[in-house]
Design a protein around this motif. Structure first.
Motif, PDB file in Angstrom:
ATOM      1  N   UNK A  98      14.531   9.999   1.541  1.00  0.00           N
ATOM      2  CA  UNK A  98      14.887  10.350   2.920  1.00  0.00           C
ATOM      3  C   UNK A  98      14.002   9.673   3.966  1.00  0.00           C
ATOM      4  N   UNK A  99      13.145   8.761   3.515  1.00  0.00           N
ATOM      5  CA  UNK A  99      12.355   7.939   4.430  1.00  0.00           C
ATOM      6  C   UNK A  99      12.143   6.576   3.777  1.00  0.00           C
ATOM      7  N   UNK A 100      11.568   5.653   4.517  1.00  0.00           N
ATOM      8  CA  UNK A 100      11.259   4.320   3.986  1.00  0.00           C
ATOM      9  C   UNK A 100       9.835   4.362   3.434  1.00  0.00           C
ATOM     10  N   UNK A 101       9.712   4.197   2.113  1.00  0.00           N
ATOM     11  CA  UNK A 101       8.421   4.303   1.442  1.00  0.00           C
ATOM     12  C   UNK A 101       7.959   2.926   0.978  1.00  0.00           C
ATOM     13  N   UNK A 102       6.782   2.513   1.425  1.00  0.00           N
ATOM     14  CA  UNK A 102       6.222   1.209   1.059  1.00  0.00           C
ATOM     15  C   UNK A 102       4.877   1.424   0.372  1.00  0.00           C
ATOM     16  N   UNK A 103       4.704   0.840  -0.810  1.00  0.00           N
ATOM     17  CA  UNK A 103       3.454   0.956  -1.560  1.00  0.00           C
ATOM     18  C   UNK A 103       2.649  -0.329  -1.492  1.00  0.00           C
ATOM     19  N   UNK A 104       1.320  -0.180  -1.412  1.00  0.00           N
ATOM     20  CA  UNK A 104       0.420  -1.333  -1.370  1.00  0.00           C
ATOM     21  C   UNK A 104      -0.512  -1.258  -2.568  1.00  0.00           C
ATOM     22  N   UNK A 105      -0.537  -2.321  -3.377  1.00  0.00           N
ATOM     23  CA  UNK A 105      -1.413  -2.319  -4.539  1.00  0.00           C
ATOM     24  C   UNK A 105      -2.178  -3.632  -4.619  1.00  0.00           C
ATOM     25  N   UNK A 106      -3.266  -3.636  -5.376  1.00  0.00           N
ATOM     26  CA  UNK A 106      -4.161  -4.784  -5.476  1.00  0.00           C
ATOM     27  C   UNK A 106      -5.588  -4.274  -5.543  1.00  0.00           C
ATOM     28  N   UNK A 107      -6.545  -5.160  -5.756  1.00  0.00           N
ATOM     29  CA  UNK A 107      -7.938  -4.727  -5.860  1.00  0.00           C
ATOM     30  C   UNK A 107      -8.514  -4.378  -4.495  1.00  0.00           C
ATOM     31  N   UNK A 108      -8.353  -5.289  -3.536  1.00  0.00           N
ATOM     32  CA  UNK A 108      -8.920  -5.096  -2.207  1.00  0.00           C
ATOM     33  C   UNK A 108      -7.830  -5.143  -1.141  1.00  0.00           C
ATOM     34  N   UNK A 109      -8.065  -4.452  -0.034  1.00  0.00           N
ATOM     35  CA  UNK A 109      -7.157  -4.537   1.107  1.00  0.00           C
ATOM     36  C   UNK A 109      -6.106  -3.452   1.198  1.00  0.00           C
ATOM     37  N   UNK A 110      -5.986  -2.615   0.164  1.00  0.00           N
ATOM     38  CA  UNK A 110      -4.933  -1.591   0.152  1.00  0.00           C
ATOM     39  C   UNK A 110      -5.043  -0.643   1.341  1.00  0.00           C
ATOM     40  N   UNK A 111      -6.264  -0.138   1.554  1.00  0.00           N
ATOM     41  CA  UNK A 111      -6.464   0.841   2.634  1.00  0.00           C
ATOM     42  C   UNK A 111      -6.151   0.234   3.989  1.00  0.00           C
ATOM     43  N   UNK A 112      -6.666  -0.967   4.233  1.00  0.00           N
ATOM     44  CA  UNK A 112      -6.451  -1.611   5.528  1.00  0.00           C
ATOM     45  C   UNK A 112      -4.972  -1.857   5.789  1.00  0.00           C
ATOM     46  N   UNK A 113      -4.271  -2.410   4.818  1.00  0.00           N
ATOM     47  CA  UNK A 113      -2.861  -2.745   5.019  1.00  0.00           C
ATOM     48  C   UNK A 113      -2.016  -1.486   5.222  1.00  0.00           C
ATOM     49  N   UNK A 114      -2.192  -0.497   4.356  1.00  0.00           N
ATOM     50  CA  UNK A 114      -1.403   0.738   4.479  1.00  0.00           C
ATOM     51  C   UNK A 114      -1.683   1.429   5.812  1.00  0.00           C
TER      52      UNK A 114
END
Length: 486
Positions: free
Chosen positions: A103-119
């Motif tokens: 019921x919403x647009x869900x985008x996941x961010x994965x990888x070693x570094x940068x996940x917190x910043x991008x999300x």
């Protein structure tokens, strides 16, 4: 909800007992079972939920989902036997909450570094663009503007599905979340419908859990393998594992790069400690971020936003207003003319990225003093690597304690020292007390220098022998600087 209706989402379960039983809740922790609950016995890394089935039934569970029925239990118990109870838990929770991720647009961010910043930047951007949005991250979870404290990069399945259901109830149109390798491997994200996935990079991390880099890579790749054809998969073309993530995905494949042609191409035009001038797809933008690693993060944010239907003009305008995430390249100025930078970098690659970002701006003018430690009860193999990178890219290094957990801080520091030569040790100090280490760095710093305090970033505690003691790198620095005179 009736059990029979609930288990329709499972793949060919074998049911013993009355499937018409009414279920009043779902739980995988036997200690939290209440009368009428469904208990899902999950095989974890430390404990096996199957050993707690009897206890769950004693507390009032009316049914159990498991991979095998324990011997000697009452024949009147309702058992639902599945091949993978961890996978089943996510599917059951999604059905229980009415499939909120649909019921919403869900985008996941994965990888070693940068996940917190991008999300986090995607969350901030879409709110600035007038949308209600949610965030699931290492630093904090948000249901639109409501902050909800977090303990893990990706919450447990019960917390996760409840959180997304709250987002839907609050009217969120978008949700952006960090997806850790642990959560993929442990199937904590089972039952979620992703509209997109972003891959940042892959370097050595979490080998205490995954054992090999290959296993770590496979865990990340599985996230993209499972994306549907209706989703998008956006990857860092400059990372050696970037295209590997797209090999078997059915999702729309997209790339971003600073080095070569890509769907989203960037170039650094100018760097300084107040920000960077970037060229993104032939459009210039000034941002409040420093370093190549952040240029990659911003490219990923730009690419995801465009893919989600936003125009280049509106995305660039918002990018120019965004600021660093708490504890990520967080800059604190000294009255004496030098700079302290607090960053979460806790892997060799992340430390290298941050130090390179500092050198890009300094350009040989000013020294770099690095304060760094390594966490206890984690991958020991990266400790000498962290020390080597710190020494290679710094003029002075102070090795100190991070979160020692159940290890001795001095022993961790010695593991770091093992990676250094006698020449390296000539510019290295070992100060176990982290506050004293930071004070020493401040005493050594002169006008034009940069102090990097790495490893803890946003964390406001130090974990020792199972106890979290208040400790905030930023707080220490600000207090020291407050007593200085220009």
């Amino acid at each position: 909800m009736e059990l029979q209706k609930l288990i329709q989402v499972l793949d060919a379960p074998v049911v013993t007992g009355n499937p018409q039983a009414e279920i009043t809740g779902i739980q995988s922790d036997s200690r939290r079972i209440e009368p009428g609950f469904l208990f899902v016995a999950v095989r974890g890394t430390a404990v096996d939920g199957h050993t707690y089935i009897a206890g769950a039934l004693e507390k009032g569970a009316v049914a159990v989902v498991c991979e095998e029925i324990p011997q000697g239990l009452n024949d009147k118990c309702i058992f639902v036997v599945v091949k993978d109870s961890a996978e089943a838990l996510g599917k059951l929770l999604s059905a229980w909450y009415g499939n909120p991720s649909d019921k919403l647009v869900l985008v996941g961010v994965t990888g070693t570094n940068g996940k917190t910043t991008i999300a986090t930047l995607l969350y901030q951007m879409f709110r600035k663009l007038g949308h209600k949005a949610g965030l699931i991250s290492t630093v904090c979870n948000y249901v639109d503007g409501e902050a909800i404290p977090t303990e893990h990069t990706t919450p447990d399945p019960i917390t996760l599905h409840a959180l997304i259901a709250r987002m839907v109830e609050a009217g969120c149109e978008y949700a952006f979340m960090e997806v850790s390798s642990h959560s993929i491997d442990q199937k904590r994200i089972s039952g979620l419908s992703f509209n997109g996935g972003i891959f940042t990079n892959l370097t050595r991390d979490h080998l205490d859990y995954h054992k090999t880099v290959e296993n770590y890579l496979k865990a990340k790749k599985k996230f993209f393998d499972d994306l549907p054809a209706t989703a998008f998969a956006l990857t860092n073309l400059d990372d050696k594992s970037g295209m590997v993530m797209l090999q078997n995905t059915a999702a729309k494949k997209l790339t971003y790069s600073l080095r070569t042609l890509a769907d989203f191409k960037g170039k650094i035009l100018e760097s300084h400690f107040d920000g960077t001038e970037l060229l993104i797809n032939n459009r210039e933008v000034s941002v409040h971020f420093v370093g190549r690693f952040n240029a990659y993060n911003l490219l990923a944010v730009y690419g995801a936003a465009i893919t989600l239907g936003k125009t280049p003009e509106e995305v660039l305008v918002v990018l120019s207003t965004l600021h660093s995430v708490s504890g990520r390249f967080e800059t604190i100025r000294s009255p004496k003319g030098y700079t302290a930078i607090v960053d979460y970098a806790h892997t060799p690659d992340a430390l290298t990225n941050v130090l390179n970002g500092i050198h890009e701006v300094l350009d040989g003018n000013g020294r770099v003093i690095t304060v760094v430690g390594c966490g206890g009860n984690r991958d020991k193999g990266k400790r000498p690597m962290m020390a080597r990178e710190a020494v290679r890219l710094s003029d002075q290094v102070i090795l100190t304690s991070d979160n020692p957990r159940f290890e001795e801080p001095d022993a961790i520091i010695q593991d770091m020292v093992a990676g250094l030569t006698s020449a390296d040790m000539e510019k290295t100090l070992c100060i176990t007390d982290r506050e004293q280490a930071i004070k020493a760095a401040v005493k050594l710093a002169q006008k034009g220098d940069v102090i990097l305090i790495a490893g803890k970033g946003h964390e406001d505690y130090q974990e020792v022998k199972g106890v979290k003691h208040h400790f905030d790198d930023r707080e220490i620095v600000r207090n020291l600087f407050a007593n200085q005179q220009a």
